[in-house]
Structures are given as C-alpha cells and as structure tokens.
Design an enzyme around this catalytic site. Structure first.
Site, mmCIF file in Angstrom:
data_model
loop_
_atom_site.group_PDB
_atom_site.id
_atom_site.type_symbol
_atom_site.label_atom_id
_atom_site.label_comp_id
_atom_site.label_asym_id
_atom_site.label_seq_id
_atom_site.Cartn_x
_atom_site.Cartn_y
_atom_site.Cartn_z
ATOM 1 N N GLU A 178 0.821 -1.217 0.000
ATOM 2 C CA GLU A 178 0.000 0.000 0.000
ATOM 3 C C GLU A 178 0.854 1.266 0.000
ATOM 4 O OE1 GLU A 178 -3.558 1.834 2.844
ATOM 5 O OE2 GLU A 178 -2.044 0.502 3.706
ATOM 6 N N LYS B 191 -9.531 3.181 -1.967
ATOM 7 C CA LYS B 191 -9.761 2.530 -0.677
ATOM 8 C C LYS B 191 -11.078 2.996 -0.060
ATOM 9 C CE LYS B 191 -7.187 1.724 3.662
ATOM 10 N NZ LYS B 191 -5.933 2.102 4.370
ATOM 11 N N CYS C 89 -5.634 -2.807 2.810
ATOM 12 C CA CYS C 89 -5.273 -2.706 4.225
ATOM 13 C C CYS C 89 -6.477 -2.712 5.174
ATOM 14 C CB CYS C 89 -4.401 -1.461 4.446
ATOM 15 S SG CYS C 89 -3.385 -1.544 5.949
#
Length: 258
Positions: free
Chosen positions: A41, A110, A144
C-alpha cells in the site's frame, strides 16, 4: 499461477526513489517467470499525508503509465498495491492493476479509511468495489484497513472473485490481527488471499512484512520473512472450486435473514 509478492522498504515522501524500486522489482520477478506481481500500500509516498499536495500522483498518470509499460514489456500482471493520488474530488489511496498486455484493468479507491493513521483527515473514501480478470480468472482487490470489514470482502466474492489481493502498510504492533484476519477471510470466502505488506519504518510506525498467501482451505502457502525482497508461491486455481464443492457455504447462505 505464480505469484510474486514484493515487500518494499518505502522511502518516506520520495516518490521518484520508490518508482525506481518498483521498476527494478518488476524486472526481477519477470526473470523468475512470475505471472503476477503484487506491491504494498501507498508505495509511492508512504504515509506522508501532510505533503500530499506536492507528492500525490495527479490522476495516477505516472503510476498508470509506468505499470502499463512494464506489464506489457515483461508480459506480467501487476497488482500495483496502492499509491497516493490527487483527483478532482481530493486525495485518494488508489490501487491500479495492469494486465500482461499493458491494459489498466482496475482502478480502486480505498473504501475504509484508517483513523489511526489520519487517512480520513487528508483523503477521500472510495465508493465502488474492485473486480477484474487476470488470465480469465475473476479477482478482487481491497486495501489494508478494508480487511477488517468481512462484508466488504464477501461482496467481492459474491461478484465472482476467486483471488482477493490485499496490499497493506500494516504496523508491526498489530501483526497478530493481520495474520488471523487474512486466514479468516480466506476460509470464510473459500478464496485465495494474496496479501503484500511493507517493511521498514516511517516517522510514526514500524512495519515488518509477513506478507502471506492463504488457500481457500486456510492453508498458508506463503508467510514471508521480515526483510525487503520478493517472495514467490504457485497457487493451484482449481483449489477454489474443490473447496467450494466440499463445503458448499454459498448454497447454504440465508441472505433473506441477513
């Protein structure tokens, strides 16, 4: 399908240095005949969120151009982890995926921003799932903190994903959560989970890798060392259907109740 997972020691706030690293890693993985290479990431900047105005990749153009060019040059699929991007609506934590023909087949922002690292202060959340194909295999990708939301992973699997890619900057102090959650997501969704975590440190956190590949049965195909490098594993794609036929959880679901 041969996977190559990259554990980078990301240079904090130094995009050009990180782009050179990514270029080198892709070349190395191609020489090992990897089918897919996966990055962690925010590899272009690290969590230098206060400096996004000058560091973020505008509309992801530099990232997309490089990943597309290298994927085509080396005939390798690139799951580009994620990078900090600047778009019309603000700053985003964005994943790009390039197939071996050099086509950008996925762009994902995200969805769940991590409060403990101030993402909601500086960045905007994505609004859509991330489903794409690599060699005709349905895949999904999240980033994540998304890992902590089982319904988000399940939504991708219900849309057909047999492999879930999860790039991360997951801090060392919560590695027990990382390993347990990755294994749980693989078992409960009967899919492969391919997770790439960074190494090194930034001003606020230390990271120690432990990138993993988990089978649909929960078997650990790869659990990496703590250092920087590329880690490889072959995954048998027919394992997904075998496990789903063994315990048919998707046929037994009761969506009318939940």
């Amino acid at each position: 399908m041969k996977m190559a997972i990259v554990q980078m020691d990301i240079a904090f706030g130094e995009p050009e240095k990180n782009f050179l690293q990514v270029d080198s890693f892709i070349s190395q993985a191609a020489k090992q005949d990897a089918d897919v290479i996966v990055f962690p990431e925010m590899w272009n900047t690290g969590y230098a969120l206060k400096d996004l105005e000058k560091l973020a990749d505008k509309n992801g153009e530099q990232t997309k151009n490089m990943l597309s060019r290298l994927a085509k040059q080396h005939a390798i699929h690139v799951v580009g982890g994620s990078v900090a991007t600047k778009k019309a609506q603000g700053f985003f934590n964005t994943m790009y995926v390039a197939n071996r023909n050099g086509d950008i087949v996925a762009e994902y922002d995200k969805a769940h921003l991590f409060p403990l690292m101030d993402e909601p202060v500086y960045m905007q959340a994505g609004q859509a799932k991330n489903i794409f194909k690599l060699d005709h295999v349905e895949c999904g990708g999240v980033i994540c903190f998304d890992l902590r939301f089982p319904e988000w992973i399940r939504a991708h699997v219900l849309d057909g994903a047999k492999i879930m890619f999860i790039p991360a900057e997951w801090p060392k102090q919560r590695m027990d959560h990382w390993e347990i959650l990755l294994q749980a997501r693989a078992i409960e969704n009967q899919c492969f989970v391919v997770a790439a975590n960074r190494v090194g440190s930034d001003p606020d956190n230390e990271y120690n890798g432990h990138s993993m590949i988990i089978s649909p049965w929960g078997e650990v195909y790869l659990s990496s060392e703590e250092g920087e490098g590329i880690f490889y594993a072959d995954i048998p794609l027919d394992e997904v259907d075998r496990v789903r036929n063994t315990i048919p959880i998707f046929h037994a679901r009761r969506p009318e109740l939940y």
